[in-house]
Design a protein around this motif. Sequence first.
Motif, PDB file in Angstrom:
ATOM      1  N   CYS A 223      79.441  15.745 -60.349  1.00  0.00           N
ATOM      2  CA  CYS A 223      79.929  17.271 -60.418  1.00  0.00           C
ATOM      3  C   CYS A 223      81.453  17.360 -60.960  1.00  0.00           C
ATOM      4  O   CYS A 223      81.515  18.394 -61.660  1.00  0.00           O
ATOM      5  N   GLU A 224      82.388  16.460 -60.650  1.00  0.00           N
ATOM      6  CA  GLU A 224      83.537  16.666 -61.118  1.00  0.00           C
ATOM      7  C   GLU A 224      83.755  16.557 -62.581  1.00  0.00           C
ATOM      8  O   GLU A 224      84.484  17.121 -63.028  1.00  0.00           O
ATOM      9  N   SER A 229      80.203  23.070 -64.132  1.00  0.00           N
ATOM     10  CA  SER A 229      80.135  23.388 -62.738  1.00  0.00           C
ATOM     11  C   SER A 229      80.296  25.081 -62.316  1.00  0.00           C
ATOM     12  O   SER A 229      79.977  25.383 -61.414  1.00  0.00           O
ATOM     13  N   TYR A 235      76.432  23.622 -56.949  1.00  0.00           N
ATOM     14  CA  TYR A 235      77.995  23.246 -56.992  1.00  0.00           C
ATOM     15  C   TYR A 235      78.586  24.382 -55.938  1.00  0.00           C
ATOM     16  O   TYR A 235      79.398  24.194 -55.254  1.00  0.00           O
ATOM     17  N   LEU A 333      90.531  20.244 -53.518  1.00  0.00           N
ATOM     18  CA  LEU A 333      89.365  19.841 -53.121  1.00  0.00           C
ATOM     19  C   LEU A 333      89.530  18.120 -52.947  1.00  0.00           C
ATOM     20  O   LEU A 333      90.050  17.470 -53.647  1.00  0.00           O
ATOM     21  N   VAL A 338      84.342  16.789 -52.326  1.00  0.00           N
ATOM     22  CA  VAL A 338      83.374  16.470 -53.661  1.00  0.00           C
ATOM     23  C   VAL A 338      82.214  15.797 -53.133  1.00  0.00           C
ATOM     24  O   VAL A 338      81.061  15.941 -53.686  1.00  0.00           O
TER      25      VAL A 338
END
Length: 503
Positions: A223-224, A229, A235, A333, A338
């Motif tokens: 997802c990073e 996203s 997300y 974050l 994450v």
Amino acid sequence: MPWRKPWVDPRMDADGPALREKLERRAYEVWISEIMLQQTRVAVVIDYWNRWMEKWPTIHELAAASGDDVLAAWRGLGYYSRATRIHDAAKLVCEDLAMKGLLPSSVDTLVAKVPGVGRYTAGAISAIVFGKAAPMVDGNVLRVLSRQLGLLGDVKRDKPVIDLLWAAADSLVKAVAETSCEECSYDEKISSATGEQISDRPGRWGQALMELGSTVCTPKPDCEACPISTSCRAYGEGLQLASTRGLAPKNMKTDLNTKPLPDIEESCDFCKPFEEVALNGDEGDAEIVPLSKKTSASRSKARPRIRRQATLSAFFAQSSESKETTDSVPDKLTPAGVATIVDHARKFPVKVVKKAVKEQETLVCAIRRSDGCYVIHRRPQKGLLAGLWEFPSWIVPEDYENMATAYQQAAELHASAVLDPTLKLKSLTHPKLKYVGKLGSVPWLFSHLKLTMHVFLFEIKCSQNEYDTLPSTDDRWSGSIEAESMGTGMRKCWDLVREVNGD
Ligand code: SF4
């Protein structure tokens, strides 16, 4: 990927026949690549596709090929009936007076007129080749969309869920086709011969979405690294969850959670409930426990786990854990945040418990004649390994006596019946058939079947031409097994025979 080529822009070819020829070839190339990609990984398909195009550069050459050659070129890809269907479809498209070798451009006509082309392949051909706003939704895209929409459903079997995602893909590609891109001069929309707006945008969009699903939004998503996203519901939910646990800054926003995400579960019939719920805290609010998370025995005792319908609001309820960490809110974050997001995204779509794979045994009879030829048998044109050649084989019934002597006897009877079918009824072996031995067993795994092939070798002592014609029209002698279109598993059986021959 060799099948990725620039869009054939109709404005570049005022000459009708030249444009037609280009479209015909591109449609054929994309069609073959999409069917192959449904079989296996991109890296494997590249070689198959290159060899295929070298052998049959046009649909007309494929239509003129022999069925056995087509099956041989498909060998190793599995689902051999697809190769036969492609071949049949190529012949039909070439013989059809309206198509004359050019695949139709609309999804509906492709699905209606071309055997073996479903809405996914039709969408790919229509969008990539003809520039139409058609959705192309493969398994990867279903996963991406279920996460983007936060749709917790079974994307493999639940038809309303699948239809909803297709409808979403349809709306998206239409919006993409409509949106003009100021920086892109090359994708301005033009009108097709039928007056439709076409451009290269639908094809590029569809391929980008599929690639995102195969490289970033994989079952364990990155997802990073994801470029979309901010619009992703899964997300956003994961981020909100991380935030309540003190693993993300309070002010981190996505496009979706500039306000707290609304609880829409009450009004949604599509999503499955999050089932694993544990009471959390004195207030009795609930927290979803990830399916993989093991609660300790002591915690289970203090807070007994219950199973009940969870709601999204319950899911985002402040946990006691988060209360403890609220004082030290991170400014970005955290890695644990994450991981929380990824764990949450991985819940989408619903995992389907696979059915147990059926097990089966077969007795494979290699019958060798004095001149070195072997009997081969053509499989039915439908079903597993459709139309391929194999050594005569007998499926062992489930309740059959599992003893070496019983298997040998059954193999002898089956081999005898190949030479004279009347012998089977009388349970007699052929007088000229000599049992040489059992050569070994070959395990072979299909998606739905775990097969074990026990290979037996026989010799038949006969004068030349004595058994030239075999009783069944599906059987014949072959002096060059290597050249026959056989499945990969049967080739492993042949390897055992060759070893005995000392080849
Ligand atoms: S943010 Fe994560 S879950 Fe959402 S689409 Fe991107 S990779 Fe998939």
